[in-house]
Design a protein around this motif. Structure first.
Motif, short mmCIF file in Angstrom:
data_model
loop_
_atom_site.label_atom_id
_atom_site.label_comp_id
_atom_site.label_asym_id
_atom_site.label_seq_id
_atom_site.Cartn_x
_atom_site.Cartn_y
_atom_site.Cartn_z
N GLY A 1 0.74 -1.16 0.14
CA GLY A 1 -0.08 0.01 -0.09
C GLY A 1 0.78 1.20 0.16
N CYS A 2 2.08 1.23 -0.02
CA CYS A 2 3.07 2.29 -0.08
C CYS A 2 3.27 2.56 -1.41
CB CYS A 2 4.30 1.91 0.65
SG CYS A 2 4.22 1.57 2.44
N PHE A 3 2.64 3.36 -2.30
CA PHE A 3 2.63 3.54 -3.57
C PHE A 3 3.79 4.44 -4.00
CE2 PHE A 3 -2.52 3.15 -2.57
CZ PHE A 3 -2.21 1.79 -2.96
N GLN A 4 3.97 5.27 -3.43
CA GLN A 4 5.31 6.11 -4.00
C GLN A 4 6.71 5.39 -3.51
OE1 GLN A 4 4.66 8.90 -5.32
NE2 GLN A 4 2.38 8.42 -4.93
N GLU A 5 6.83 4.64 -2.31
CA GLU A 5 8.12 4.44 -2.28
C GLU A 5 8.31 2.65 -2.58
OE1 GLU A 5 5.93 5.49 -0.20
OE2 GLU A 5 6.40 5.07 1.98
N ASP A 6 6.98 2.17 -2.94
CA ASP A 6 7.11 0.67 -3.21
C ASP A 6 6.63 0.36 -4.63
OD1 ASP A 6 8.57 -0.06 -0.83
OD2 ASP A 6 6.79 -0.80 0.14
N ALA A 7 6.87 1.51 -5.40
CA ALA A 7 6.30 1.10 -6.96
C ALA A 7 7.33 0.20 -7.76
CB ALA A 7 5.81 2.26 -7.55
N VAL A 8 7.74 -1.01 -7.23
CA VAL A 8 8.86 -1.41 -8.01
C VAL A 8 8.30 -3.24 -7.88
CG1 VAL A 8 10.71 0.06 -7.15
CG2 VAL A 8 9.81 -1.99 -5.64
N PRO A 9 8.92 -3.94 -8.82
CA PRO A 9 8.56 -5.48 -8.62
C PRO A 9 9.31 -6.55 -7.66
CG PRO A 9 10.27 -5.03 -10.48
CD PRO A 9 9.87 -3.52 -9.68
N ASP A 10 10.05 -5.50 -6.96
CA ASP A 10 10.92 -6.29 -5.82
C ASP A 10 10.06 -6.85 -4.68
OD1 ASP A 10 12.77 -7.56 -4.24
OD2 ASP A 10 13.99 -5.66 -4.01
N LEU A 11 9.97 -8.07 -4.46
CA LEU A 11 8.89 -8.56 -3.34
C LEU A 11 9.78 -9.24 -2.35
CD1 LEU A 11 6.22 -10.51 -5.73
CD2 LEU A 11 5.98 -8.26 -4.37
N ARG A 12 11.00 -8.96 -2.40
CA ARG A 12 12.07 -9.58 -1.25
C ARG A 12 11.70 -8.88 0.05
NH1 ARG A 12 17.77 -8.55 -3.80
NH2 ARG A 12 16.71 -6.78 -4.23
N GLY A 13 11.30 -9.86 1.18
CA GLY A 13 11.09 -9.31 2.64
C GLY A 13 9.69 -8.79 2.89
N VAL A 14 8.75 -8.62 1.66
CA VAL A 14 7.56 -8.10 1.77
C VAL A 14 6.63 -8.98 2.74
CG1 VAL A 14 6.20 -9.36 0.02
CG2 VAL A 14 5.70 -6.94 0.47
N GLU A 15 6.93 -10.31 2.84
CA GLU A 15 6.18 -11.26 3.57
C GLU A 15 6.41 -10.75 5.05
OE1 GLU A 15 10.41 -13.14 3.30
OE2 GLU A 15 8.76 -12.28 1.86
N GLN A 16 7.29 -9.86 5.47
CA GLN A 16 7.47 -9.64 6.95
C GLN A 16 6.25 -8.59 7.48
OE1 GLN A 16 11.10 -7.14 7.44
NE2 GLN A 16 10.50 -6.89 9.56
N MET A 17 5.47 -8.02 6.39
CA MET A 17 4.14 -7.38 6.91
C MET A 17 3.09 -8.17 7.38
SD MET A 17 2.53 -6.31 3.05
CE MET A 17 1.25 -5.72 3.82
N PHE A 18 3.39 -9.62 7.35
CA PHE A 18 2.25 -10.74 7.68
C PHE A 18 2.91 -11.37 9.08
CE2 PHE A 18 1.31 -10.01 3.07
CZ PHE A 18 -0.12 -9.70 3.39
N LEU A 19 3.98 -11.20 9.45
CA LEU A 19 4.48 -11.79 10.66
C LEU A 19 4.05 -10.87 11.71
CD1 LEU A 19 8.34 -12.37 9.32
CD2 LEU A 19 6.31 -14.15 9.81
N PRO A 20 3.60 -11.64 12.66
CA PRO A 20 2.92 -10.99 13.62
C PRO A 20 4.35 -10.65 14.68
CG PRO A 20 2.70 -13.41 13.86
CD PRO A 20 3.16 -13.19 12.72
N VAL A 21 4.02 -9.71 15.44
CA VAL A 21 4.81 -9.17 16.52
C VAL A 21 4.29 -9.19 17.98
CG1 VAL A 21 5.98 -7.40 14.98
CG2 VAL A 21 4.02 -6.80 16.42
N ASP A 22 4.83 -9.40 19.05
CA ASP A 22 4.49 -9.51 20.60
C ASP A 22 3.47 -8.22 20.60
OD1 ASP A 22 5.45 -12.05 20.87
OD2 ASP A 22 7.44 -11.16 21.43
N PRO A 23 2.54 -8.43 21.45
CA PRO A 23 1.63 -7.29 21.63
C PRO A 23 2.29 -6.25 22.37
CG PRO A 23 0.42 -9.44 22.34
CD PRO A 23 2.15 -9.96 22.07
N GLU A 24 3.38 -6.32 23.47
CA GLU A 24 3.91 -5.31 24.26
C GLU A 24 4.72 -4.57 23.11
OE1 GLU A 24 6.33 -9.17 25.20
OE2 GLU A 24 4.20 -8.46 24.61
N LEU A 25 5.06 -4.99 21.95
CA LEU A 25 5.88 -4.22 20.98
C LEU A 25 4.97 -3.47 19.99
CD1 LEU A 25 8.73 -6.65 20.33
CD2 LEU A 25 8.80 -4.82 21.90
N LYS A 26 3.75 -3.94 20.07
CA LYS A 26 2.54 -3.48 18.96
C LYS A 26 1.81 -2.30 19.53
CE LYS A 26 -0.21 -3.57 15.53
NZ LYS A 26 0.17 -3.21 13.93
#
Length: 268
Positions: free
Chosen positions: A152-177
């Motif tokens: 959803g970052c249209f300005q900075e991520d308008a590229v075909p590079d998908l490396r590491g994008v799965e991190q956006m779906f990795l959960p974080v501990d609640p105390e860090l969220k």
């Protein structure tokens, strides 16, 4: 005339040279007649095809009326039901580089409007007000912005590079969220510490789930641009890239919006 000639019996013609063969012929003839009677009283293949064709025509008409002219297949929108897909099959597939793709952003009215998603090129010329100059999604035209479609970052991520994008779906501990509920934070603090092996297994499971969500997210966009969701778009080809192109691009970190959107890890 001698007595032998006087009492000689006249020869009688044979009534059947091959009685068994004549019987088989008669049975075969009767069977042919019986089959002819059955066929004349039944339906021919042509009759069946006419009935099926009539039923399909009636179904298409009812679908057209019930959907106000939007669909003749009751909402079923497989590629073979779309005339534009058959047109694509008759045309030569597009194979251009990312640099060449930039020319198809709608600024040249003599060229179609293309966008790419993870290497697949789609024709979106039917929506110039959306993807053409001045359109709300013009920044997608003439490029492969697969990463931005997910983050959803249209300005900075308008590229075909998908490396590491799965991190956006990795959960974080609640105390860090940021914005985590107090209840989830208390549950997290009361949890039993995991061993190194347990943390490794948990990460592997979460990573598989995250990669699956990336795949599903991309497929949802592919369905849109293929026309599966009713939009008049279509696939036209593939982006031509040299081997090792991805390694030549600098690795990207997760954009701020995607980082903030990561889910909080749940604890029972």
């Amino acid at each position: 005339m001698s007595s032998a000639a006087r009492y000689r019996k006249p020869a009688t013609p044979s009534t059947s040279i091959n009685p068994v063969g004549e019987q088989e012929k008669a049975e075969l003839k009767d069977a042919v007649k019986e089959q002819a009677v059955k066929t004349s009283n039944g339906l021919s293949v042509l009759d069946v095809l006419r009935i099926i064709g009539g039923m399909l025509l009636l179904s298409s008409g009812l679908s057209y009326l019930s959907t106000s002219g939007e669909s003749m297949t009751w909402g079923y929108n497989a590629w073979w039901t779309r005339a534009r897909e058959w047109k694509t099959l008759l045309q030569r597939e597009v194979s251009i580089t990312d640099a060449q793709l930039a020319a198809y952003d709608g600024t040249d009215p003599t060229l179609p409007i293309y966008l790419a998603l993870n290497g697949t090129i789609y024709d979106v010329s039917s929506a110039p007000s959306t993807y053409g100059p001045g359109g709300s999604y013009h920044f997608f035209a003439g490029r492969d912005a697969a990463r931005a479609f997910l983050t959803g970052c249209f300005q900075e991520d308008a590229v075909p590079d998908l490396r590491g994008v799965e991190q956006m779906f990795l959960p974080v501990d609640p105390e860090l969220k940021e914005g985590a509920s107090p209840e989830d934070i208390e549950k997290a603090k009361a949890r039993k510490p995991l061993s190194a092996g347990e943390r490794k297994n948990r990460h592997a499971q979460e990573l598989r789930s995250a990669r699956k969500q990336v795949k599903e997210g991309l497929e949802s966009w592919h369905k849109l641009f293929r026309g599966d969701k009713g939009k008049p778009y279509r696939r036209v080809g593939e982006v031509k890239r040299e081997e090792g192109w991805l390694e030549k691009m600098p690795k990207r970190t997760l954009c701020e919006q995607a980082e903030k959107g990561r889910p909080a890890r749940k604890y029972d």
